[in-house]
Write a protein that holds these residues in place. Structure first.
Motif, PDB file in Angstrom:
ATOM      1  N   GLU B 105      52.364 -51.289-127.852  1.00 29.72           N
ATOM      2  CA  GLU B 105      51.944 -51.222-126.317  1.00 29.72           C
ATOM      3  C   GLU B 105      52.964 -51.680-125.231  1.00 29.72           C
ATOM      4  N   LYS B 106      53.692 -52.631-125.443  1.00 28.41           N
ATOM      5  CA  LYS B 106      54.633 -53.314-124.580  1.00 28.41           C
ATOM      6  C   LYS B 106      55.978 -52.326-124.572  1.00 28.41           C
ATOM      7  N   ALA B 107      56.300 -52.071-125.711  1.00 23.50           N
ATOM      8  CA  ALA B 107      57.590 -51.125-125.783  1.00 23.50           C
ATOM      9  C   ALA B 107      57.254 -49.699-124.764  1.00 23.50           C
ATOM     10  N   CYS B 108      56.239 -49.195-124.871  1.00 28.02           N
ATOM     11  CA  CYS B 108      55.573 -48.096-124.373  1.00 28.02           C
ATOM     12  C   CYS B 108      55.579 -48.451-122.748  1.00 28.02           C
ATOM     13  N   GLU B 109      55.222 -49.397-122.421  1.00 25.86           N
ATOM     14  CA  GLU B 109      55.117 -49.760-120.853  1.00 25.86           C
ATOM     15  C   GLU B 109      56.460 -50.053-120.334  1.00 25.86           C
ATOM     16  N   ALA B 141      50.495 -45.450-122.731  1.00 26.34           N
ATOM     17  CA  ALA B 141      51.378 -44.051-121.856  1.00 26.34           C
ATOM     18  C   ALA B 141      50.377 -43.849-120.842  1.00 26.34           C
ATOM     19  N   GLU B 142      48.958 -43.779-121.192  1.00 32.44           N
ATOM     20  CA  GLU B 142      47.843 -43.286-120.398  1.00 32.44           C
ATOM     21  C   GLU B 142      48.036 -44.203-119.236  1.00 32.44           C
ATOM     22  N   THR B 147      54.771 -39.787-118.972  1.00 33.54           N
ATOM     23  CA  THR B 147      54.480 -38.624-119.152  1.00 33.54           C
ATOM     24  C   THR B 147      54.635 -38.144-120.519  1.00 33.54           C
ATOM     25  N   ALA B 148      55.389 -38.907-121.405  1.00 32.98           N
ATOM     26  CA  ALA B 148      55.594 -38.689-122.555  1.00 32.98           C
ATOM     27  C   ALA B 148      55.676 -39.891-123.386  1.00 32.98           C
TER      28      ALA B 148
END
Lengths: 253, 253
Positions: B105-109, B141-142, B147-148
């Protein structure tokens, strides 16, 4: 000749206790601490446990009277002096249970000196369970090797926090409308600091104006993505520690 | 004259979809996505939803046929181009369920381009559930406006990761025995990078020797406290983003 095994052993359990520690002091332990040592870590008489009380550094102690639900530990030798952590406060609006617990745990690991829950207008959560947060700070301190807990302040409304803000402490805050890159902002203001993080919905316009009006306030940017409140708190704290805190030494333990 | 309300509305739900998006494209949604839009966000016909497919940027779409368990959205207008995130990989040993989910989760954010689970000798967890990690990446990501999704690689043994390591990519790794302060290490090596984080028990001596032997490897220090594996991953990623990533602009959204 075989090498003398390291003492205290690296795997010795660590426990925070309320008893003031010192050479020869007997420390009775019951409740959760005893359950952890006796049932989880399987401590037996003669085993070594590392203790810290938040004041006296870390002490190696020997288990003396191990019963079913309680035991006595006797302090043998100080293994670490009382630590000094960087002079950094994390002032954070409360967020929902699991996520504020995470903030407390990470604040302790990252080396925060003081955690201040701050009530803001958009706070969805308007109470904090200080006992639960304290428990998370204790567990994190036991795990990360700190010899003292971060100070945990009672919740304070934002306006009050700002009205009493200490003159010499820089107040970094993540402004949704933009601010300086952290690397520049932190380098430009060494010395005592705090980070102010809003709730999930952010600060209101009036709150932002109030913060910006504080002479110690410095707006920082946390990049182009929308970070959750707890991510912002953890990420910016880590960046401050790396820039201005005690992560600049070359040795870790 | 009253101001025209902003469109798309700031509160519009965001959803990752597998359908390739484009002007006028109809996007059928069922399953969890439909449940989220219809039951949680209470989307009705005519409402706006923001969509992204990982390739085509972000599109505002209008809800057309809202039924109990599915709906159709029609793309109206591109609202963001396809993004570019900094060229940073997070290579992390799997750790227990809740904590590896947090890392994803944090990697994405934080803006990681690629997440690589790495199998090490002391990994307590030797499997990763890629579907579950994917779901956490989608949700993050949402929420954060990407956007990816970050690319999610299958798990790879450490020796294999190092054997195939790309010549031009710096490999920062947190060495328990010490390394350069992050602020210096990151500044000294701009360009494509990766962070390698071991499991809770750390790397073995043989593994550390293998990593240090890679010409691209740079040992970094994460400070004097013992960080949990997921804290190390999140903290060092944040520090890299602040130093070398895209957190250096003055505008956030």
């Amino acid at each position: 000749m075989p090498a003398t095994p390291a003492w205290p052993p690296r795997s010795a359990p660590r426990l925070f206790v309320e008893t003031a520690l010192g050479g020869g002091v007997a420390v009775p332990v019951d409740g959760n601490g005893a359950h952890y040592l006796i049932s989880v870590m399987r401590v037996r008489e003669g085993d070594t446990v590392l203790l810290f009380d938040g004041q006296s550094g870390e002490w190696a102690a020997t288990a003396e009277q191990v019963r079913k639900r309680d035991l006595v530990l006797r302090c043998v030798q100080q293994t670490k002096p009382a630590e000094t952590v960087p002079d950094f406060w994390l002032c954070a609006a409360p967020i929902k249970k699991g996520r504020i617990d995470l903030v407390a745990e990470k604040a302790c690991e990252l080396g925060v000196a003081k955690l201040v829950p701050v009530l803001t207008e958009r706070s969805v959560v308007d109470k904090v369970n200080l006992d639960r947060l304290h428990a998370h700070l204790v567990e994190a301190a036991e795990q990360c090797g700190r010899t003292a807990l971060p100070e945990l302040a009672p919740m304070i409304p934002l306006a009050r926090l700002l009205a009493d803000w200490p003159a010499e402490r820089t107040l970094f805050f993540a402004d949704e409308l933009g601010g300086a890159p952290m690397r520049d902002a932190f380098t430009a203001a060494p010395g005592p600091a705090a980070l102010l993080i809003g709730p999930e919905g952010g600060f209101t316009t009036a709150e932002r104006d109030l913060i910006r009006a504080a002479p110690q306030a410095r707006a920082i940017s946390l990049g182009p993505r929308i970070l959750r409140a707890e991510t912002a708190a953890i990420a910016a704290t880590a960046c401050w520690m790396a820039a201005n805190g005690d992560w600049t030494s070359c040795e870790t333990k």
